[in-house]
Design a protein around this motif. Structure first.
Motif, PDB file in Angstrom:
ATOM      1  N   LEU A  89      47.661  35.691  47.205  1.00  0.00           N
ATOM      2  CA  LEU A  89      46.805  34.995  48.171  1.00  0.00           C
ATOM      3  C   LEU A  89      45.575  35.823  48.501  1.00  0.00           C
ATOM      4  O   LEU A  89      44.474  35.287  48.653  1.00  0.00           O
ATOM      5  N   PHE A  90      45.763  37.136  48.604  1.00  0.00           N
ATOM      6  CA  PHE A  90      44.630  38.009  48.910  1.00  0.00           C
ATOM      7  C   PHE A  90      43.621  38.009  47.766  1.00  0.00           C
ATOM      8  O   PHE A  90      42.401  37.977  47.998  1.00  0.00           O
ATOM      9  N   TYR A  91      44.104  38.013  46.513  1.00  0.00           N
ATOM     10  CA  TYR A  91      43.209  37.983  45.364  1.00  0.00           C
ATOM     11  C   TYR A  91      42.399  36.684  45.341  1.00  0.00           C
ATOM     12  O   TYR A  91      41.198  36.693  45.073  1.00  0.00           O
ATOM     13  N   ASN A 147      39.346  33.665  56.521  1.00  0.00           N
ATOM     14  CA  ASN A 147      40.698  33.678  55.966  1.00  0.00           C
ATOM     15  C   ASN A 147      41.045  35.042  55.390  1.00  0.00           C
ATOM     16  O   ASN A 147      42.177  35.531  55.528  1.00  0.00           O
ATOM     17  N   LEU A 148      40.047  35.679  54.768  1.00  0.00           N
ATOM     18  CA  LEU A 148      40.248  37.010  54.212  1.00  0.00           C
ATOM     19  C   LEU A 148      40.508  38.034  55.317  1.00  0.00           C
ATOM     20  O   LEU A 148      41.422  38.864  55.219  1.00  0.00           O
ATOM     21  N   LEU A 149      39.718  37.970  56.387  1.00  0.00           N
ATOM     22  CA  LEU A 149      39.905  38.896  57.504  1.00  0.00           C
ATOM     23  C   LEU A 149      41.247  38.671  58.197  1.00  0.00           C
ATOM     24  O   LEU A 149      41.914  39.630  58.611  1.00  0.00           O
ATOM     25  N   TYR A 173      44.134  41.442  58.397  1.00  0.00           N
ATOM     26  CA  TYR A 173      44.661  41.885  59.688  1.00  0.00           C
ATOM     27  C   TYR A 173      46.192  41.860  59.695  1.00  0.00           C
ATOM     28  O   TYR A 173      46.838  42.729  60.292  1.00  0.00           O
ATOM     29  N   ASN A 174      46.765  40.872  58.992  1.00  0.00           N
ATOM     30  CA  ASN A 174      48.213  40.723  58.983  1.00  0.00           C
ATOM     31  C   ASN A 174      48.883  41.393  57.791  1.00  0.00           C
ATOM     32  O   ASN A 174      50.088  41.233  57.583  1.00  0.00           O
ATOM     33  N   LYS A 205      47.275  47.492  46.166  1.00  0.00           N
ATOM     34  CA  LYS A 205      47.052  46.147  45.647  1.00  0.00           C
ATOM     35  C   LYS A 205      46.180  45.327  46.599  1.00  0.00           C
ATOM     36  O   LYS A 205      45.647  44.286  46.212  1.00  0.00           O
ATOM     37  N   ILE A 206      46.072  45.800  47.836  1.00  0.00           N
ATOM     38  CA  ILE A 206      45.159  45.192  48.805  1.00  0.00           C
ATOM     39  C   ILE A 206      43.852  45.987  48.865  1.00  0.00           C
ATOM     40  O   ILE A 206      42.745  45.407  48.916  1.00  0.00           O
ATOM     41  N   LEU A 207      43.961  47.312  48.832  1.00  0.00           N
ATOM     42  CA  LEU A 207      42.795  48.170  48.985  1.00  0.00           C
ATOM     43  C   LEU A 207      41.805  48.002  47.834  1.00  0.00           C
ATOM     44  O   LEU A 207      40.591  47.908  48.067  1.00  0.00           O
TER      45      LEU A 207
END
Length: 215
Positions: A84-86, A157-159, A163-164, A176-178
């Motif tokens: 989802l983050f990608y 949505n990205l922020l 945050y979560n 994988k997020i950084l």
């Protein structure tokens, strides 16, 4: 080769512009029409490119939204958070690029419209400048607002997901997020302040001539 300090483009007036066009008033009527038609065709070309680019980025948004909701509706997926983050990163970057390209395309379209405004008085009269209404809706500006909406939607949505997420610099970092976050921030910066900015300054042109070998 001697180098000179780059200078920003200087403003010129209508008289100087027409003089640079080989003294437009002194050209033959056929030559004036040729210059005017070149400006008119350039305007039409920019409008055509504008909407081709819009369709291109609409396709990106459709793919990103489809991927986002597909992943969101999946319950049995180990990498759901990261996927989802990608998709959020992809949606934000493409929508931001779409919005900025809309603004850039509109500036070139406006450029050629202003050239047509200047030239038409001496070729066909005030045809293009004469309109039948003093207020209407701008198709390109509405499209620009829609692209801004997508940019803000993906950005928020990205922020929210960031945050979560588990991105905690005081503890174990989720690379994988950084990594995608770093790439997204870098590309966004380049769009606004780096290679994405069109700067019209003095250019040095390098020319090369190929040599040929004959029998």
């Amino acid at each position: 080769m001697e180098t000179t300090k780059e200078a920003d483009p200087r403003p010129i007036n209508k008289k100087e512009f027409l003089k640079d066009l080989r003294d437009f008033k002194d050209l033959k009527q056929e030559e004036q029409k040729e210059v005017f038609n070149l400006a008119w065709d350039s305007r039409k070309f920019e409008i055509e490119l504008y909407w081709k680019r819009a369709v291109y980025f609409w396709a990106f948004q459709a793919v990103a939204l489809a991927g986002y909701f597909t992943i969101l509706s999946t319950n049995y997926f180990d990498e759901k958070l990261h996927s989802l983050f990608y998709v959020n990163c992809l949606g934000f970057i493409t929508s931001l690029g779409w919005h900025l390209i809309n603004k850039g395309s509109k500036s070139w379209q406006r450029h050629w419209e202003q050239v047509v405004d200047i030239l038409e008085d001496m070729v066909v009269g005030k045809l293009y400048k004469t309109v039948t209404t003093n207020k209407t809706f701008s198709v390109s500006k509405i499209n620009e607002l829609i692209s801004l909406f997508f940019t803000l939607m993906w950005g928020l949505n990205l922020l929210s997901q960031l945050y979560n997420s588990h991105l905690d610099f005081s503890g174990e970092i989720d690379y994988k997020i950084l990594f995608p976050l770093t790439i997204t921030v870098y590309i966004s910066y380049q769009m606004f302040f780096g290679k994405g900015r069109g700067r019209f300054k003095e250019r040095e042109i390098n020319l090369y001539r190929r040599s040929i070998k004959t029998k």
